[in-house]
Design a protein around this motif. Structure first.
Motif, PDB file in Angstrom:
ATOM      1  N   GLY A   1       1.316  -1.210   0.189  1.00  0.00           N
ATOM      2  CA  GLY A   1       0.173   0.053   0.006  1.00  0.00           C
ATOM      3  C   GLY A   1       0.414   0.666   0.011  1.00  0.00           C
ATOM      4  N   VAL A   2       0.592   2.083  -0.717  1.00  0.00           N
ATOM      5  CA  VAL A   2       0.828   3.192  -0.854  1.00  0.00           C
ATOM      6  C   VAL A   2      -0.073   4.463  -0.112  1.00  0.00           C
ATOM      7  CG1 VAL A   2       2.370   5.223  -2.444  1.00  0.00           C
ATOM      8  CG2 VAL A   2       2.381   2.590  -2.368  1.00  0.00           C
ATOM      9  N   ALA A   3       0.434   5.415   0.773  1.00  0.00           N
ATOM     10  CA  ALA A   3      -1.095   6.056   0.963  1.00  0.00           C
ATOM     11  C   ALA A   3       0.211   7.442   0.073  1.00  0.00           C
ATOM     12  CB  ALA A   3      -1.064   5.992   2.232  1.00  0.00           C
ATOM     13  N   THR A   4      -0.945   8.754   0.244  1.00  0.00           N
ATOM     14  CA  THR A   4      -0.873   9.870  -0.270  1.00  0.00           C
ATOM     15  C   THR A   4      -2.094  10.725   0.426  1.00  0.00           C
ATOM     16  OG1 THR A   4      -2.174   9.155  -2.452  1.00  0.00           O
ATOM     17  CG2 THR A   4       0.117   8.914  -2.940  1.00  0.00           C
TER      18      THR A   4
ATOM     19  N   ALA B   1      -3.360   9.524  -5.453  1.00  0.00           N
ATOM     20  CA  ALA B   1      -2.877   8.257  -5.863  1.00  0.00           C
ATOM     21  C   ALA B   1      -2.702   7.568  -6.991  1.00  0.00           C
ATOM     22  CB  ALA B   1      -3.203   7.245  -5.235  1.00  0.00           C
ATOM     23  N   LEU B   2      -4.084   8.081  -7.797  1.00  0.00           N
ATOM     24  CA  LEU B   2      -4.157   7.632  -9.379  1.00  0.00           C
ATOM     25  C   LEU B   2      -3.452   8.788 -10.453  1.00  0.00           C
ATOM     26  CD1 LEU B   2      -7.869   8.805  -9.598  1.00  0.00           C
ATOM     27  CD2 LEU B   2      -6.931   6.550  -9.596  1.00  0.00           C
ATOM     28  N   HIS B   3      -2.373   9.593 -10.243  1.00  0.00           N
ATOM     29  CA  HIS B   3      -1.229  10.749 -11.071  1.00  0.00           C
ATOM     30  C   HIS B   3      -0.124   9.644 -10.707  1.00  0.00           C
ATOM     31  CE1 HIS B   3       0.866  14.190 -11.506  1.00  0.00           C
ATOM     32  NE2 HIS B   3       1.059  13.653 -12.260  1.00  0.00           N
ATOM     33  N   VAL B   4       0.118   9.261  -9.297  1.00  0.00           N
ATOM     34  CA  VAL B   4       1.607   9.014  -8.996  1.00  0.00           C
ATOM     35  C   VAL B   4       1.023   7.240  -9.755  1.00  0.00           C
ATOM     36  CG1 VAL B   4       2.470  10.290  -7.488  1.00  0.00           C
ATOM     37  CG2 VAL B   4       0.629   7.740  -6.837  1.00  0.00           C
ATOM     38  N   ALA B   5       0.403   6.389 -10.298  1.00  0.00           N
ATOM     39  CA  ALA B   5      -0.016   5.961 -10.298  1.00  0.00           C
ATOM     40  C   ALA B   5       0.378   5.564 -11.610  1.00  0.00           C
ATOM     41  CB  ALA B   5      -1.411   5.044 -10.513  1.00  0.00           C
ATOM     42  N   CYS B   6      -0.497   6.425 -12.499  1.00  0.00           N
ATOM     43  CA  CYS B   6      -0.427   6.793 -14.000  1.00  0.00           C
ATOM     44  C   CYS B   6       1.780   6.811 -14.333  1.00  0.00           C
ATOM     45  CB  CYS B   6      -0.816   7.738 -14.578  1.00  0.00           C
ATOM     46  SG  CYS B   6      -3.050   7.514 -14.442  1.00  0.00           S
ATOM     47  N   ALA B   7       2.495   7.389 -13.419  1.00  0.00           N
ATOM     48  CA  ALA B   7       3.090   8.136 -13.650  1.00  0.00           C
ATOM     49  C   ALA B   7       4.649   6.948 -13.276  1.00  0.00           C
ATOM     50  CB  ALA B   7       3.911   9.566 -12.620  1.00  0.00           C
ATOM     51  N   ALA B   8       4.048   6.303 -12.580  1.00  0.00           N
ATOM     52  CA  ALA B   8       5.345   5.214 -11.981  1.00  0.00           C
ATOM     53  C   ALA B   8       4.652   4.210 -13.370  1.00  0.00           C
ATOM     54  CB  ALA B   8       4.584   4.454 -10.743  1.00  0.00           C
ATOM     55  N   LEU B   9       3.638   4.239 -14.086  1.00  0.00           N
ATOM     56  CA  LEU B   9       3.551   2.627 -15.238  1.00  0.00           C
ATOM     57  C   LEU B   9       3.735   4.078 -16.316  1.00  0.00           C
ATOM     58  CD1 LEU B   9      -0.072   1.495 -14.624  1.00  0.00           C
ATOM     59  CD2 LEU B   9       2.491   0.164 -14.142  1.00  0.00           C
ATOM     60  N   ASP B  10       4.886   4.788 -16.077  1.00  0.00           N
ATOM     61  CA  ASP B  10       5.836   6.024 -17.370  1.00  0.00           C
ATOM     62  C   ASP B  10       4.579   6.602 -18.711  1.00  0.00           C
ATOM     63  OD1 ASP B  10       7.917   5.482 -16.748  1.00  0.00           O
ATOM     64  OD2 ASP B  10       8.103   3.223 -17.018  1.00  0.00           O
ATOM     65  N   LEU B  11       3.606   6.581 -17.897  1.00  0.00           N
ATOM     66  CA  LEU B  11       2.423   7.405 -19.282  1.00  0.00           C
ATOM     67  C   LEU B  11       2.883   8.231 -19.418  1.00  0.00           C
ATOM     68  CD1 LEU B  11      -0.463   6.502 -19.763  1.00  0.00           C
ATOM     69  CD2 LEU B  11      -1.423   8.532 -18.386  1.00  0.00           C
ATOM     70  N   GLY B  12       2.886   8.839 -20.600  1.00  0.00           N
ATOM     71  CA  GLY B  12       3.499  10.202 -20.897  1.00  0.00           C
ATOM     72  C   GLY B  12       3.078  10.812 -22.320  1.00  0.00           C
TER      73      GLY B  12
ATOM     74  N   ASN C   1       0.529  -5.169  -6.243  1.00  0.00           N
ATOM     75  CA  ASN C   1       1.342  -6.653  -6.086  1.00  0.00           C
ATOM     76  C   ASN C   1       2.269  -6.577  -6.366  1.00  0.00           C
ATOM     77  OD1 ASN C   1      -0.961  -7.812  -4.325  1.00  0.00           O
ATOM     78  ND2 ASN C   1      -1.434  -8.855  -6.279  1.00  0.00           N
ATOM     79  N   ASN C   2       3.278  -5.449  -7.316  1.00  0.00           N
ATOM     80  CA  ASN C   2       4.718  -5.399  -7.799  1.00  0.00           C
ATOM     81  C   ASN C   2       5.236  -4.435  -6.979  1.00  0.00           C
ATOM     82  OD1 ASN C   2       6.511  -4.164  -9.302  1.00  0.00           O
ATOM     83  ND2 ASN C   2       5.488  -4.687 -10.930  1.00  0.00           N
ATOM     84  N   ALA C   3       6.336  -5.104  -6.082  1.00  0.00           N
ATOM     85  CA  ALA C   3       6.639  -4.471  -4.825  1.00  0.00           C
ATOM     86  C   ALA C   3       7.884  -3.010  -6.245  1.00  0.00           C
ATOM     87  CB  ALA C   3       8.236  -5.441  -3.914  1.00  0.00           C
ATOM     88  N   GLU C   4       8.364  -3.056  -7.503  1.00  0.00           N
ATOM     89  CA  GLU C   4       8.948  -2.264  -7.752  1.00  0.00           C
ATOM     90  C   GLU C   4       8.326  -1.361  -7.691  1.00  0.00           C
ATOM     91  OE1 GLU C   4      11.399  -1.757 -11.708  1.00  0.00           O
ATOM     92  OE2 GLU C   4      10.817  -4.040 -11.361  1.00  0.00           O
TER      93      GLU C   4
ATOM     94  N   GLY D   1       7.791   0.986  -4.621  1.00  0.00           N
ATOM     95  CA  GLY D   1       8.276   1.923  -4.611  1.00  0.00           C
ATOM     96  C   GLY D   1       8.999   2.843  -5.626  1.00  0.00           C
ATOM     97  N   ARG D   2       8.671   2.619  -6.878  1.00  0.00           N
ATOM     98  CA  ARG D   2       7.742   4.559  -7.434  1.00  0.00           C
ATOM     99  C   ARG D   2       7.108   4.702  -6.682  1.00  0.00           C
ATOM    100  NH1 ARG D   2       8.233   4.956 -14.612  1.00  0.00           N
ATOM    101  NH2 ARG D   2       9.209   7.266 -13.924  1.00  0.00           N
ATOM    102  N   MET D   3       6.242   4.230  -6.605  1.00  0.00           N
ATOM    103  CA  MET D   3       4.862   5.361  -6.599  1.00  0.00           C
ATOM    104  C   MET D   3       5.471   5.652  -5.154  1.00  0.00           C
ATOM    105  SD  MET D   3       1.381   3.233  -7.345  1.00  0.00           S
ATOM    106  CE  MET D   3       1.882   1.894  -6.404  1.00  0.00           C
ATOM    107  N   GLY D   4       6.127   5.060  -4.372  1.00  0.00           N
ATOM    108  CA  GLY D   4       6.419   5.204  -3.315  1.00  0.00           C
ATOM    109  C   GLY D   4       7.691   7.071  -3.477  1.00  0.00           C
ATOM    110  N   ARG D   5       7.992   6.957  -4.024  1.00  0.00           N
ATOM    111  CA  ARG D   5       9.099   7.653  -4.426  1.00  0.00           C
ATOM    112  C   ARG D   5       8.629   9.228  -4.689  1.00  0.00           C
ATOM    113  NH1 ARG D   5      12.114   3.169  -5.683  1.00  0.00           N
ATOM    114  NH2 ARG D   5      12.096   4.127  -8.316  1.00  0.00           N
ATOM    115  N   LEU D   6       7.696   8.855  -5.728  1.00  0.00           N
ATOM    116  CA  LEU D   6       7.001  10.071  -6.681  1.00  0.00           C
ATOM    117  C   LEU D   6       5.673  10.525  -6.011  1.00  0.00           C
ATOM    118  CD1 LEU D   6       6.010   7.366  -9.878  1.00  0.00           C
ATOM    119  CD2 LEU D   6       7.757  10.157  -9.833  1.00  0.00           C
ATOM    120  N   ARG D   7       5.532  10.318  -4.685  1.00  0.00           N
ATOM    121  CA  ARG D   7       4.939  11.187  -4.413  1.00  0.00           C
ATOM    122  C   ARG D   7       5.606  11.903  -2.785  1.00  0.00           C
ATOM    123  NH1 ARG D   7       3.414   6.427   0.947  1.00  0.00           N
ATOM    124  NH2 ARG D   7       5.480   6.115   1.550  1.00  0.00           N
ATOM    125  N   SER D   8       6.844  11.280  -2.858  1.00  0.00           N
ATOM    126  CA  SER D   8       7.818  12.472  -2.066  1.00  0.00           C
ATOM    127  C   SER D   8       9.301  12.501  -2.477  1.00  0.00           C
ATOM    128  CB  SER D   8       8.063  11.456  -1.097  1.00  0.00           C
ATOM    129  OG  SER D   8       9.104  12.040   0.084  1.00  0.00           O
TER     130      SER D   8
END
Length: 390
Positions: free
Chosen positions: A56-59, A65-76, A209-212, A215-222
């Motif tokens: 879980g990644v709290a925001t 959360a939607l924004h960091v999820a999109c960014a973590a999946l390299d949407l651009g 369920n994806n640890a990587e 981790g990326r969503m956790g960084r992007l929120r901070s």
């Protein structure tokens, strides 16, 4: 003398805050750390465990959360995200924050969710035109899950990723499993706004369920910052060192908010049970009236964030809405279709693009739905609807 019970305003949604919730928040306020302390990780783990997800990644909000999820999946830029027209604007806006383009998939007229049949047709055309989406974002409207198995099957064929906008749906179930277990998606996002199932005041969470990916969503929120030496470009100068390894955002949740959420999680099942009982009572007592009540798929259990009815004669929707408001009943409408908003019309969208979503909007009224809605208040709502439509 008038009875004050019959003049009390009934909102369409309301948070349920207990003394235990208040005490949990006060405990954090009296501690050394009111943010970036130990409570946020505990809340993240509690939500992930409840859903059967790995992380879980709290925001600061579900939008974040939607924004960091999109960014973590390299949407651009150059990419497409498809979502439902029957949602709050945040679902589509998250893609635009990443510079991507947005399109919509019309809804199923029974469930009010993204139609798997419409998605199949749109994917067939998009494949021929070279415009397949990078991400599809189904929205679990009102708390009932979309047909995730079907959408996931399409993702395996066409190669898109899936973010569930489950803002309405924590506590709901799909195929007898918790919404948010990410069996059929990369990420699921919950909202903890005060009118949602549980609240942190403002706040959201992405589960995966994806640890990587977590981790990326956790960084992007901070701010895109890491203290992990394995991810840093240079050897750290000392234990104080950190590096910004990509451009992120300030989307953190505080321990104050997480303490409220963690306390609320203890009553989540109780909240859902009450919401389903209220929905069942509406179903029974509204059945004789000229309204359409929400369809419940037999293999799903809605969290019932909302209870939207449709007034069968669209011409009377405004009259019914205004009469209920005048009677002190705070009904609402969910949602004005995103593609009809002026800011989306600049991209060529307009009325008549998604007829099922628009037909639902023209007849929809969300009735009061929250755990502390009393039997008397609910009867008052039902009686007023009957009176207006008599």
């Amino acid at each position: 003398m008038s009875d004050s019970r019959h003049t009390r305003f009934i909102p369409y949604g309301r948070q349920d805050i207990s003394e235990a919730d208040i005490e949990a928040v006060v405990e954090v306020l009296r501690s050394d750390l009111v943010t970036q302390g130990p409570v946020v990780p505990r809340f993240e783990q509690a939500v992930a465990d409840y859903c059967g997800a790995g992380h879980g990644v709290a925001t600061s909000s579900a939008t974040a959360a939607l924004h960091v999820a999109c960014a973590a999946l390299d949407l651009g830029p150059g990419d497409w995200l498809w979502t439902s027209p029957n949602t709050f604007v945040a679902s589509a806006n998250a893609a635009r924050y990443c510079g991507a383009r947005v399109d919509f998939v019309d809804i199923d007229p029974r469930t009010y969710n993204m139609s798997a049949d419409a998605l199949a047709e749109k994917l067939t055309v998009a494949e021929k035109e070279g415009k397949l989406p990078k991400i599809v974002m189904p929205v679990h409207f009102a708390g009932q899950s979309c047909d995730m198995a079907a959408i996931h099957a399409f993702s395996e064929r066409y190669g898109f990723r899936i973010i569930e906008d489950a803002s309405h749906a924590i506590g709901g179930r799909y195929q007898d499993e918790p919404v948010g277990n990410c069996r059929y998606s990369d990420v699921a996002v919950f909202s903890f706004h005060p009118v949602k199932i549980i609240t942190t005041g403002e706040g959201g969470m992405a589960v995966t369920n994806n640890a990587e990916l977590a981790g990326r969503m956790g960084r992007l929120r901070s701010h895109g910052i890491t203290r992990d030496p394995a991810l840093m470009a240079d050897d750290p100068d000392g234990p104080w060192d950190y590096e910004q390894i990509e451009l992120g955002f300030h989307y953190r949740m505080t321990d104050i908010q997480a303490a409220l959420g963690l306390s609320q999680m203890q009553r989540l099942d109780e909240f859902i049970t009450k919401r389903r009982a209220i929905a069942a009572h509406y179903d029974e007592h509204l059945a004789p009236l000229p309204v359409t009540t929400p369809y419940q798929h037999p293999k799903q259990q809605s969290a019932y964030h909302l209870y939207p009815i449709q007034v069968r004669d669209a011409a009377t929707r405004r009259e019914v809405f205004q009469s209920l408001r005048d009677a002190g009943i705070g009904v609402n409408v969910h949602y004005i279709p995103v593609h009809t908003q002026p800011d989306y019309q600049q991209f060529g969208f307009g009325w008549d693009d998604y007829p099922q979503g628009e037909a639902f909007y023209r007849r929809a009224i969300s009735l009061p739905m929250f755990p502390r809605l009393s039997g008397g208040e609910q009867q008052r709502v039902i009686a007023e609807i009957g009176r207006v439509l008599a």
